[in-house]
Design a protein around this motif. Structure first.
Motif, short mmCIF file in Angstrom:
data_model
loop_
_atom_site.label_atom_id
_atom_site.label_comp_id
_atom_site.label_asym_id
_atom_site.label_seq_id
_atom_site.Cartn_x
_atom_site.Cartn_y
_atom_site.Cartn_z
N ARG A 1 0.83 -1.21 0.00
CA ARG A 1 0.00 0.00 0.00
C ARG A 1 0.87 1.26 0.00
NH1 ARG A 1 -1.23 3.58 3.83
NH2 ARG A 1 -3.28 4.60 3.82
N MET A 2 1.88 1.28 0.88
CA MET A 2 2.73 2.46 0.96
C MET A 2 3.60 2.63 -0.27
SD MET A 2 3.73 2.74 5.01
CE MET A 2 4.25 1.07 5.29
N LYS B 1 1.44 4.14 -2.99
CA LYS B 1 1.19 5.56 -2.78
C LYS B 1 2.43 6.39 -3.12
CE LYS B 1 -1.77 7.30 -0.25
NZ LYS B 1 -2.62 7.95 0.76
N ASN C 1 2.97 6.76 -6.91
CA ASN C 1 1.86 7.36 -7.67
C ASN C 1 1.42 6.44 -8.80
OD1 ASN C 1 1.89 9.65 -6.07
ND2 ASN C 1 3.30 10.74 -7.42
N PRO D 1 -5.59 3.13 -10.30
CA PRO D 1 -6.32 3.21 -9.04
C PRO D 1 -6.94 1.87 -8.64
CG PRO D 1 -6.91 5.02 -10.51
CD PRO D 1 -6.13 4.05 -11.32
N TYR E 1 -4.63 -0.13 -6.37
CA TYR E 1 -4.61 0.38 -5.00
C TYR E 1 -5.91 0.03 -4.28
CZ TYR E 1 -4.10 3.49 -1.02
OH TYR E 1 -4.00 3.99 0.25
N GLU E 2 -7.04 0.18 -4.97
CA GLU E 2 -8.33 -0.12 -4.35
C GLU E 2 -8.41 -1.59 -3.95
OE1 GLU E 2 -11.25 1.75 -3.63
OE2 GLU E 2 -9.72 3.31 -3.72
N LYS F 1 -6.30 -2.20 -1.01
CA LYS F 1 -6.85 -1.53 0.17
C LYS F 1 -7.78 -2.47 0.95
CE LYS F 1 -10.19 1.55 -0.36
NZ LYS F 1 -10.86 2.83 -0.69
N SER G 1 -7.39 7.22 6.65
CA SER G 1 -6.71 7.51 5.40
C SER G 1 -7.37 6.84 4.20
CB SER G 1 -5.25 7.05 5.49
OG SER G 1 -4.56 7.33 4.31
N ASP G 2 -7.76 5.56 4.35
CA ASP G 2 -8.27 4.81 3.19
C ASP G 2 -9.79 4.78 3.08
OD1 ASP G 2 -5.85 4.25 2.15
OD2 ASP G 2 -5.82 2.12 2.62
N GLU H 1 4.76 13.92 4.44
CA GLU H 1 3.84 12.82 4.46
C GLU H 1 4.17 11.89 5.61
OE1 GLU H 1 3.34 10.88 0.66
OE2 GLU H 1 4.19 12.59 -0.34
N ASP I 1 -0.20 6.95 5.57
CA ASP I 1 -0.67 8.17 4.89
C ASP I 1 -1.20 7.77 3.52
OD1 ASP I 1 -1.23 10.83 4.73
OD2 ASP I 1 0.67 11.34 3.80
#
Length: 252
Positions: free
Chosen positions: A155-156, A159, A162, A166, A169-170, A173, A229-230, A247, A252
């Motif tokens: 996850r980190m 992030k 970048n 998405p 990441y979703e 998550k 955060s999420d 950050e 984060d």
């Protein structure tokens, strides 16, 4: 496991520190995402997370396999013993020592002080059980958290880089949230219940119980940050606890 194990155990811990130091040097040769290269403070953090990811994969799967292969250990949390578990604790002790030194020598103590506190607790607890030979199974249960850390570290890394997808990441998550419950909150809750009910609050028992309760508080704090955060970004606070890049290092 008697005093004769102490010198070999110290050598194993020292060897683990050396392995992770070599792994960190190897990360210097790996390519970095443009988002990492463009921010001076992120290069160290990226390499640190890669080493953390390697430890989480190895230690998490190691703990899971050891307990699956020897489930009878769970019936004797205080005095159960296995060579695999002993080696695992030495291996992870080396990682925590290496990571603490990495944070300190790279002048990240201010932004990563929570890690230093956590590592100090883990190192002191692991050294005590290496010396006494007791509560090894409890350490193995605690190291199941590294399975959860695999997805937390991913996850980190996503992030920081970048990542343009998405959806990736979703997906991570929600997997991360499930793994957090299964491999972090559940073992921690069980061990807390076990120590408060069955372990005498004196000597090593008192020391480990105190460490466990402090770890409970830290885990709940991390969990609240993760949710904000999420899943509830509108509840996120301002810049408190942020590092040199602005950050949060941990969540984060």
């Amino acid at each position: 496991m008697g005093p004769g194990w102490r010198a070999p155990s110290a050598a194993l811990v020292g060897g683990s520190v050396a392995v992770f130091a070599a792994l960190r040097r190897a990360t210097l040769a790996l390519p970095q995402p443009a988002a990492v290269r463009s921010r001076p403070g992120r290069a160290w953090r990226w390499r640190n997370l890669l080493v953390s990811f390697a430890h989480s994969v190895l230690a998490g799967l190691w703990a899971l396999f050891s307990l699956w292969h020897s489930p009878e250990l769970l019936s004797d949390i205080q005095d159960g013993y296995s060579v695999s578990g002993h080696l695992l604790v030495c291996f992870s002790s080396g990682y925590f020592i290496h990571d603490s030194l990495d944070i300190i020598f790279n002048h990240q103590s201010r932004s990563s002080w929570e890690y230093l506190v956590h590592h100090a607790m883990a190192i002191s607890a692991f050294v005590s059980l290496i010396i006494t030979g007791r509560f090894l199974v409890a350490a193995m249960l605690l190291l199941l958290v590294e399975v959860s850390n695999i997805f937390l570290t991913v996850r980190m890394l996503l992030k920081m880089s970048n990542v343009p997808s998405p959806a990736l990441y979703e997906a991570n998550k929600y997997v991360n949230l499930v793994m957090y419950f299964i491999f972090r909150l559940a073992p921690q809750a069980y061990l807390t219940w076990y120590f408060l009910r069955y372990v005498e609050v004196q000597g090593q028992g008192a020391f480990l119980t105190t460490n466990l309760l402090l770890l409970d508080a830290m885990i709940l704090m991390y969990f609240s940050r993760l949710l904000r955060s999420d899943f509830f970004p509108s509840l996120r606070k301002g810049s408190v606890g942020r590092d040199v890049d602005g950050e949060k290092f941990l969540i984060d």
